[in-house]
Structures are given as C-alpha cells and as structure tokens.
Write a protein that holds these residues in place. Structure first.
Motif, short mmCIF file in Angstrom:
data_model
loop_
_atom_site.label_atom_id
_atom_site.label_comp_id
_atom_site.label_asym_id
_atom_site.label_seq_id
_atom_site.Cartn_x
_atom_site.Cartn_y
_atom_site.Cartn_z
N GLU A 171 0.82 -1.21 0.00
CA GLU A 171 0.00 0.00 0.00
C GLU A 171 0.85 1.26 0.00
O GLU A 171 0.34 2.35 -0.24
CB GLU A 171 -0.98 0.00 1.17
CG GLU A 171 -0.37 0.19 2.54
CD GLU A 171 -0.14 -1.14 3.26
OE1 GLU A 171 0.10 -2.15 2.56
OE2 GLU A 171 -0.18 -1.15 4.50
N ALA A 172 2.16 1.12 0.25
CA ALA A 172 3.01 2.31 0.22
C ALA A 172 3.69 2.48 -1.13
O ALA A 172 4.30 3.51 -1.41
CB ALA A 172 4.07 2.23 1.32
N CYS A 173 3.58 1.46 -1.97
CA CYS A 173 4.32 1.47 -3.24
C CYS A 173 3.54 2.21 -4.31
O CYS A 173 2.34 2.03 -4.45
CB CYS A 173 4.58 0.03 -3.66
SG CYS A 173 5.14 -0.15 -5.36
N THR A 174 4.23 3.07 -5.06
CA THR A 174 3.58 3.81 -6.14
C THR A 174 3.82 3.16 -7.50
O THR A 174 3.42 3.68 -8.51
CB THR A 174 4.09 5.25 -6.21
OG1 THR A 174 5.50 5.19 -6.45
CG2 THR A 174 3.84 6.02 -4.94
N ARG A 175 4.51 2.04 -7.47
CA ARG A 175 4.94 1.36 -8.70
C ARG A 175 5.72 2.30 -9.62
O ARG A 175 5.50 2.35 -10.83
CB ARG A 175 3.74 0.76 -9.44
CG ARG A 175 3.15 -0.39 -8.64
CD ARG A 175 2.45 -1.36 -9.52
NE ARG A 175 1.15 -0.86 -9.92
CZ ARG A 175 0.20 -1.62 -10.45
NH1 ARG A 175 0.44 -2.90 -10.64
NH2 ARG A 175 -0.94 -1.11 -10.80
N CYS A 176 6.60 3.07 -9.00
CA CYS A 176 7.37 4.05 -9.77
C CYS A 176 8.44 3.37 -10.61
O CYS A 176 8.95 3.96 -11.56
CB CYS A 176 8.02 5.05 -8.83
SG CYS A 176 9.31 4.34 -7.79
N PRO A 230 20.02 -5.26 -10.04
CA PRO A 230 21.01 -5.83 -10.96
C PRO A 230 20.48 -7.11 -11.63
O PRO A 230 20.96 -7.48 -12.69
CB PRO A 230 22.21 -6.14 -10.05
CG PRO A 230 21.67 -6.15 -8.67
CD PRO A 230 20.49 -5.24 -8.66
N MET A 231 19.52 -7.76 -11.01
CA MET A 231 18.97 -8.97 -11.60
C MET A 231 17.71 -8.68 -12.42
O MET A 231 17.08 -9.59 -12.93
CB MET A 231 18.66 -10.00 -10.50
CG MET A 231 19.86 -10.48 -9.72
SD MET A 231 21.16 -11.18 -10.75
CE MET A 231 20.34 -12.64 -11.38
N GLU A 232 17.37 -7.40 -12.56
CA GLU A 232 16.23 -6.98 -13.37
C GLU A 232 14.95 -7.73 -12.99
O GLU A 232 14.24 -8.26 -13.84
CB GLU A 232 16.53 -7.14 -14.86
CG GLU A 232 17.72 -6.31 -15.27
CD GLU A 232 18.07 -6.43 -16.74
OE1 GLU A 232 17.25 -6.93 -17.51
OE2 GLU A 232 19.18 -6.02 -17.09
N ILE A 233 14.70 -7.76 -11.71
CA ILE A 233 13.51 -8.47 -11.22
C ILE A 233 12.31 -7.52 -11.27
O ILE A 233 12.28 -6.52 -10.56
CB ILE A 233 13.76 -8.98 -9.80
CG1 ILE A 233 14.83 -10.06 -9.85
CG2 ILE A 233 12.47 -9.50 -9.18
CD1 ILE A 233 15.45 -10.38 -8.52
N ARG A 234 11.39 -7.82 -12.12
CA ARG A 234 10.28 -6.91 -12.34
C ARG A 234 9.26 -6.94 -11.20
O ARG A 234 8.62 -5.95 -10.88
CB ARG A 234 9.60 -7.26 -13.65
CG ARG A 234 9.23 -6.06 -14.44
CD ARG A 234 8.94 -6.44 -15.86
NE ARG A 234 7.86 -7.38 -15.97
CZ ARG A 234 7.96 -8.56 -16.55
NH1 ARG A 234 9.10 -8.94 -17.06
NH2 ARG A 234 6.93 -9.38 -16.64
N GLU A 235 9.11 -8.12 -10.63
CA GLU A 235 8.11 -8.28 -9.56
C GLU A 235 8.33 -7.26 -8.45
O GLU A 235 7.37 -6.82 -7.82
CB GLU A 235 8.21 -9.68 -8.94
CG GLU A 235 7.79 -10.80 -9.85
CD GLU A 235 8.96 -11.39 -10.61
OE1 GLU A 235 9.78 -10.59 -11.13
OE2 GLU A 235 9.06 -12.62 -10.68
N ILE A 236 9.57 -6.90 -8.21
CA ILE A 236 9.86 -6.03 -7.08
C ILE A 236 9.09 -4.71 -7.18
O ILE A 236 8.63 -4.16 -6.20
CB ILE A 236 11.39 -5.79 -6.94
CG1 ILE A 236 11.73 -5.13 -5.63
CG2 ILE A 236 11.97 -5.01 -8.07
CD1 ILE A 236 11.59 -6.02 -4.46
N ALA A 237 8.91 -4.21 -8.41
CA ALA A 237 8.15 -2.97 -8.58
C ALA A 237 6.67 -3.26 -8.87
O ALA A 237 5.80 -2.57 -8.37
CB ALA A 237 8.73 -2.15 -9.72
N ASP A 238 6.43 -4.24 -9.68
CA ASP A 238 5.07 -4.39 -10.20
C ASP A 238 4.11 -5.12 -9.27
O ASP A 238 2.91 -4.94 -9.38
CB ASP A 238 5.11 -5.08 -11.56
CG ASP A 238 5.68 -4.15 -12.62
OD1 ASP A 238 5.93 -2.98 -12.26
OD2 ASP A 238 5.87 -4.57 -13.77
N GLU A 239 4.63 -5.95 -8.40
CA GLU A 239 3.71 -6.71 -7.57
C GLU A 239 3.45 -5.99 -6.27
O GLU A 239 4.36 -5.59 -5.56
CB GLU A 239 4.27 -8.11 -7.31
CG GLU A 239 4.14 -8.93 -8.56
CD GLU A 239 4.21 -10.41 -8.30
OE1 GLU A 239 4.12 -10.82 -7.13
OE2 GLU A 239 4.35 -11.15 -9.28
#
Ligand code: SF4
Ligand code: SF4
Ligand code: SF4
Ligand code: SF4
Lengths: 430, 329
Positions: free
Chosen positions: B241-246, B254-263
């Motif tokens: 709830e604090a994430c703006t998906r910025c 460095p591992m280009e993990i997309r989940e970290i931002a998108d989920e």
C-alpha cells in the motif's frame, strides 16, 4: 478579414485582461482580511498579484528560452538540463475559458478552453511567447489542443502510452522522452550531457525534498496551513524558477515548523479533515478549496496533478550514466502517475487509501470538471471502492465559473456537517 | 552511506578472505554455498559444489552406506549456511558475484551505458540454472552408478560443472595460478569441456561487463539457494500500500527483477533470482515500501529522507517520521 479578426481579438484580449485582473483582485482582497496566514506566503501572493498588476513580470526575467508544458507527464528536469525554463500552461481562468469557448463543443474541459483563450487572445504574454509548447497526448482534449495551439506557437506533441504496465509502453515512452530531449537540444542549441542531467535532477530533488517536507507538515493534527494556501504554493511552481520556488517553500516550511512548536494552527481541531481529488485546481479557480474551508472543513491534502501530485514522485539515479538517467526521468513521469487517462486505476485507489490513512482524512471530495471525461469515468468504480472502505465522499461536478458557488456551498456545508456528526458518533471530541 | 558502497566493501573483504584466507590458516569449511573456488590454492573456505559433485559420483550403495554420515554433516552445514545467509551469499559474499560487480564498476567508470534484457529474453533463460543443477547431480551419478542400465560415464566427466564454471580459471588467477587457462586435448570429453570452459569464461567477462550480474541468472548455486528464499533469516519485504509502482527499484535491480516494482499484493519479495543486494530498498522513495529484514524484523527500510540523502540531496529539515502512524500496518 484578417484585420477584423485581429481587432476583435484585441478587444477580447483587453476584456479578458480586465476580467482576470478583477478576479485576481477579488481573491487578494479577501486574503487581505484573513488573519493568521503564514508570513512566508508573501512571495507567492506577490507572484499571483502580478496576474492583475504586471502580467509581463510573472515569469522570471532571465533571458532563456521558455518551454510551455501541459500536464505532469513531461519531466521538467529535461527542460532545465537544456538550459531552458519550463512554464506549466494549464490554465484556471473562467474568463479565459470563455474567450476560448467558441472553438469547443458544449461540454468540454474548461482547462483547455482557458489555455486556448489565453493563447488566442494573447492576454497573458507567455502563452504565445513560449519558444516551444510541449503537450503530452493524455486526455482527448489535450490530443486536440496541439492542433489549436500550433496556429500560434510551435508545438511538440508527446505520445503517451495509456496502458503503461507493458514492456512496449515503457520502451515507447523511453523513446518519446529521448525525442523530447533532441527537440529541446535543438531549441536551445545546448547538448544535454550527463553532467547537466545530473544537475537538473538534483535541482528537482531539492524542490521535491521541500515539497515532501511541506506535505508532512500538512499532515500534522494542527492544520498548519490552509488547503487553499497549499494549492497556491503548488500552483506557484508553474511559473517560478525551480530554485527560487524551493527557497520560498523552505522559508515557509521553517515558519510552519515554528508554528507547530507554538501549537498554532489555522483551523480549529474540530474541523473535519478533507482530501480533495480529481480534476486539477488552478489559479485563479480556487473555488473548491475555498468553499471547503469556508464551510468549516480542513483541506489537509489533495491528490491533484496541479498540487499534491506535482512534485511527489522522484527519479532515482542508479548509474549516473546517460541512458539510466533518461530512463529514470521517463519512469518517474509515467509509471507512478495516477492520472485517470491510464487504464489501470489501482495505483490511484491505493494512493488515495494510503493518503486517507497518513493524513487521517475523514471525508473525500471528488472534483470533476464538466467535460473532464477521464476523471468522470473513473469516478463510479472508485467511489464504490472507497465506500467499501468506509470513506465518506462528496462528488462535485462544476467548471470554472463562479455561478454555481452558492448551490455548491450548500452541498459542501452539508457534507462537512455530516463529517462532524460522524466524528461525534465515532466518539471523537469536537 | 550508500548500501551499494558498503556492499562493495563487504564483498572485497569476503573476496580477500575466501581467496587468501588459507595463507593465515583460516578456513570456514568446504560446504560454503558460494563460488569460493576449490582450485584457488590459498582459499579460506570452499565452494559447496565441488564436494557435492564428488559425493554424487560415489556408487549409491557407498553414499547411503559408508559415507552417509559425512554426507549428511556436509549437507547439514550447507543447510545452516543457507538458512542464515541465503541469497545474501550472492549479493555480499560470492567472489564471482564480486568480479561481476567490479566489471560493472569498470563500465560505469568508463561511462559506457549498460545493456538490459528484454522481458521475454530474461524469462526465456530462467530454466537454465535448474537444468545445470540437475546435470551436476545426474552426470556425477552416472559415473558411480549405471543409471537406467546405461553404461557408466568415464572419469573424464568428474565434477562436470566445475569443468565449465568460469570460477575455475578465473579465481585461481588471484593466487597467481594460470594453470586452468588451457584447453585439454587428452581426451575428446576433456577437449570439449575445456573448450566450452574457455568460451564461457570469455562470455562471463564480456557479459558481465555489458550487463550487470549476467552470469548469476544461470548459476546453479542460485538455484540451490532458492531453497531458502522463504525460510532464510535474511528477507526482503514489501508493503504494497506504500508502493507507487514508480519502477525505481526495478531499474536499479542488478537482476532486473520486475516483480519487485510491479507486484503489490505480495509480501515476501525474495524471488528466484534475487541476490539480496538491497539496492531496491535504497532507491525506493516511499517510506517503508520495501524493507530488508532479519528474522522477520525490518533492519533497513526505504524512506524518502534516506532516498534523497543517498541521491546526494540533503534535506535541510528531517522528513523522517512521515507518515506519523506508519506503525499501523
Ligand atoms: S569451479 Fe566453480 S563450481 Fe567448482 S569449485 Fe570452483 S567455483 Fe565452485
Ligand atoms: S548466483 Fe552469482 S553471486 Fe550467487 S553463487 Fe552464483 S555466481 Fe555467485
Ligand atoms: S521503488 Fe518503491 S515505490 Fe517504487 S516501485 Fe519500487 S517498491 Fe514501489
Ligand atoms: S530484488 Fe532487490 S535485493 Fe533482490 S536482487 Fe533486485 S535489487 Fe537486489
């Protein structure tokens, strides 16, 4: 024919300047009666008074290229990096909207009408004086705005991907941002280098640091500043140089911090805390914030692209290299943007719920400008979701004209009363 | 101080320890789940994979007979390491990871822009590490046992992953040992494996220069350490709830993990490729959106103030305690 046109335009321009000056004076006459306003609001007042007294002195007089911007999806960092001055042109004048009306269908957004009004008549010099106007193709009105304005000023349209979660959208936007960069470089004949990018990102970071600090102070139980003044501070960003805005807000923050120590708020603690969200609120159309606070509500925060969202999202430099910084700017202006032109509304909902918690909001006012379809379309599902979370809400559909002020006042007063009643019921003290 | 700088210092320290520790007689055993290569003469601890492959090449009857105890102790040690540090080995300790980070630093120093995977390409290669893991178990088993009635493999196949691991030629170099930089013509199997190794080493160096942590995407050790993603002591948590998906965290990862931002609806963020470098936490501008945790307790959380400071912008007034009621979840 052309001569006649010009004559008419000139007359219209004069009338518009006159009316604008009148509404500005009206605002400041009222403000002059108010006590207990922070002194550090003075530079912002001075700026907006110039809309009546010295429209030519609104913008800083630095001899640099001026780049007009619409929306929040254009990263201002790039404009600064190119050595130009960004000016946000989204307009809030009802008189300008009237002057631009002729070119639009009946129900259309007053913001674009006003922008066209200012540009056509030239009543505010910088609408035509910009060396380039950048318009992101966000809502349908902005899409068409480019065509109308390009008769008067050079326009650069930016394609904005609307379904932003896909990879194609991101890569596409990265390219659009680079296209903007090249256009700016051509305009100012300055190469946007790594160093310049870095410096301009820092410049904006500094403004953002003050802005976040300001928002934090607004979250205080004391209501250290009125919502209208907060809107004024944010609106001033449109026209001020980033560094001077940051300086003024720093002074204001310091004053507010002192007031906090002294326990000096501008609203009684009994005032229900209100959040304003929806279509933008732009000078001189401060109708809604003023009405909320006149009715006894405390406007503690807003989720508007013209104020609360303006400087919130920050670009992060990961590798201080060219590509990374461009992508950072592209990401920061697109990814966290909660504008309803994007398909996915979860970001906005999550953000609102978070703000409701952080600012201890008791009621939400949805502001829909007549003709602003994206906000209107998003409203029903959003209202339902917020209602499910137990949030009291009021929907206001209006435009810039002061005509509906009284009926609106009645509705807002009733809403604030409900909020007060609710607080009593929940066992809170008044 | 910035986490990525602290991390570099820790990595350097671990590198020196793991590569030269032996000179002073240090050793942390040979079940260390990180690429502290067994071929580096003066090592202060050794890579889990070499003994593991040796164990696997024992005839099954011996493995679960005479050597069962050492084998279990060995696995248990590995389990403890993994439980306590998990993927933090990759982000903070692994010598090969450190070498890749040095290559990235060199690239940044030269001002050369890095490359990123396309989403699809990145996903397409995610199975490789599991395949390598399976092979480094199955091939050795085929040496000591006749799998499915097939003839046993020759001893040339011994420790097959080590024979193609870029750690083998590269890490001994630091103790002046160049003997693994060669192509072995003694048998067709050796010839093939050493040629492959030289090729992969080249790719390791070039890939690591162009793209951050290029090799780690294929590393079987990461596949093994993934066992501890959920249960490990070190964790990475997200407060949706604090994430703006910025996207700041995704860009910096460095591992280009997309989940970290998108989920947003997921709490545990240690994903299969995560190396627990905590870079995402330090570039996140939203208070408490991401946190590094130890035994479930946050030890380092994202904050606007910290973000600005690390980005080189010191706010004149603290903006630490916003939101005020942040403790309520
Ligand atoms: S060659 Fe690779 S897998 Fe084998 S011991 Fe060395 S680092 Fe470990
Ligand atoms: S994934 Fe990378 S850091 Fe982790 S063990 Fe493998 S090479 Fe080392
Ligand atoms: S950096 Fe933080 S706010 Fe941005 S997407 Fe990542 S977790 Fe969310
Ligand atoms: S998700 Fe975060 S901790 Fe994991 S590898 Fe990416 S940046 Fe590092």
């Amino acid at each position: 024919m052309i001569q006649i046109q010009t004559d008419r335009d000139e007359k219209q321009a004069k009338r518009l300047s006159l009316h604008l000056a009148m509404s500005v004076r009206e605002i400041f006459d009222r403000l002059a009666l108010e006590q207990n306003r922070p002194e550090a609001m003075a530079p912002f007042d001075t700026l907006f008074k110039k809309f009546a007294e010295a429209p030519d002195e609104i913008l800083p007089s630095r001899p640099v290229k001026k780049v007009g911007l619409y929306c929040v999806t254009v990263p201002e960092e790039l404009v600064y990096a190119a050595g130009a001055l960004p000016v946000r042109l989204c307009a809030g004048s009802t008189d300008a909207a009237e002057a631009g009306e002729a070119l639009f269908p009946d129900v259309s957004c007053p913001l674009v009408k006003a922008a066209v009004g200012f540009t056509r008549t030239g009543a505010l010099g910088f609408y035509r004086g910009c060396d380039l106007v950048v318009i992101p193709a966000t809502c349908d009105w902005k899409v068409k705005l480019g065509d109308l304005l390009s008769r008067h000023v050079p326009v650069l349209m930016l394609n904005v991907p609307k379904h932003k979660t896909t990879e194609t959208a991101r890569l596409f936007w990265y390219d659009e941002i680079r296209r903007l960069c090249r256009a700016l470089e051509k305009l100012t004949k300055t190469r946007i280098t790594r160093g310049r990018l870095r410096a301009s990102i820092s410049l904006i970071h500094e403004a953002q640091a003050e802005f976040r600090r300001f928002q934090e102070l607004r979250a205080d139980d004391l209501c250290l500043i009125s919502g209208r003044d907060a809107v004024e501070v944010a609106n001033a960003w449109f026209y001020m140089d980033a560094a001077s805005w940051t300086g003024h807000v720093r002074c204001l923050n310091e004053e507010l911090a002192k007031r906090k120590q002294r326990g000096l708020g501008v609203m009684p603690k009994s005032a229900p805390r209100v959040l304003l969200t929806g279509s933008p609120v732009i000078f001189p159309n401060w109708k809604i914030p003023v009405l909320i606070e006149d009715s006894g509500g405390a406007l503690v925060c807003d989720e508007l692209c013209s104020s609360g969202r303006l400087l919130w999202d920050m670009a992060s430099i990961d590798e201080p290299l060219y590509d990374d910084m461009f992508d950072a700017l592209a990401d920061r202006s697109l990814m966290p943007c909660t504008c309803p032109v994007f398909t996915d509304a979860t970001d906005r909902r999550v953000k609102l719920l978070r703000m409701i918690r952080d600012y201890r909001v008791e009621g939400v006012v949805h502001h829909v400008l007549k003709g602003c379809h994206p906000y209107d379309m998003e409203l029903r599902p959003l209202e339902a979701e917020l209602a499910a979370a137990g949030v009291s809400q009021l929907k206001i559909e209006t435009d810039y004209s002061p005509e509906d002020t009284e009926p609106l006042r009645t509705r807002i007063e009733a809403f604030i009363e409900t909020l007060k009643g609710r607080r009593l019921k929940m066992g809170g003290a008044l | 101080m910035r986490i990525d700088r602290i991390r570099l210092i820790v990595q350097a320290f671990c590198f020196v320890f793991l590569i030269y520790g032996g000179i002073l007689g240090f050793s942390i055993g040979n079940a260390v789940p990180t690429m502290a290569c067994i071929y580096a003469e003066d090592r202060g601890g050794a890579c889990f994979l070499y003994p593991f492959q040796r164990f696997m090449s024992l005839p099954l009857s011996t493995l679960i007979g005479a050597t069962i105890l050492p084998f279990l102790i060995y696995l248990g040690t590995f389990f403890l390491w993994g439980l306590v540090f998990g993927k933090a080995f990759c982000g903070w300790i692994c010598p090969l990871g450190f070498l890749q980070d040095l290559l990235t630093r060199a690239r940044q120093f030269l001002g050369i822009d890095g490359a990123r995977f396309r989403w699809a390409s990145r996903e397409r290669f995610q199975w490789v590490k599991y395949a390598l893991l399976a092979l480094l178990i199955l091939i050795p088993m085929g040496i000591g046992n006749s799998l499915g009635g097939l003839p046993k493999l020759s001893g040339d196949w011994a420790v097959p992953f080590c024979q193609i691991c870029p750690g083998k030629p590269l890490l001994p170099l630091f103790s002046g040992d160049t003997s693994h930089l060669l192509i072995d013509f003694s048998s067709p199997v050796k010839l093939a494996l050493t040629s492959l190794l030289m090729f992969l080493t080249g790719v390791f160096l070039i890939g690591g220069f162009v793209k951050r942590r290029w090799f780690c995407l294929y590393c079987p050790m990461a596949a093994l350490l993934s066992l501890f993603d959920r249960i490990g002591f070190v964790g990475l948590k997200k407060k949706g709830e604090a994430c703006t998906r910025c996207g700041n965290c995704y860009r910096a990862c460095p591992m280009e993990i997309r989940e970290i931002a998108d989920e947003r609806d997921r709490k545990h963020m240690v994903t299969q490729d995560c190396i627990l470098c905590m870079r995402c936490v330090e570039v996140c501008p939203e208070n408490k959106a991401l946190s590094a945790t130890l035994l479930g307790f946050p030890v380092f959380s994202a904050s606007a103030a910290g973000f600005l400071k690390r980005q080189g912008c010191a706010p004149p007034l603290p903006i630490e305690d916003f939101p005020h009621d942040s403790n309520s979840n």
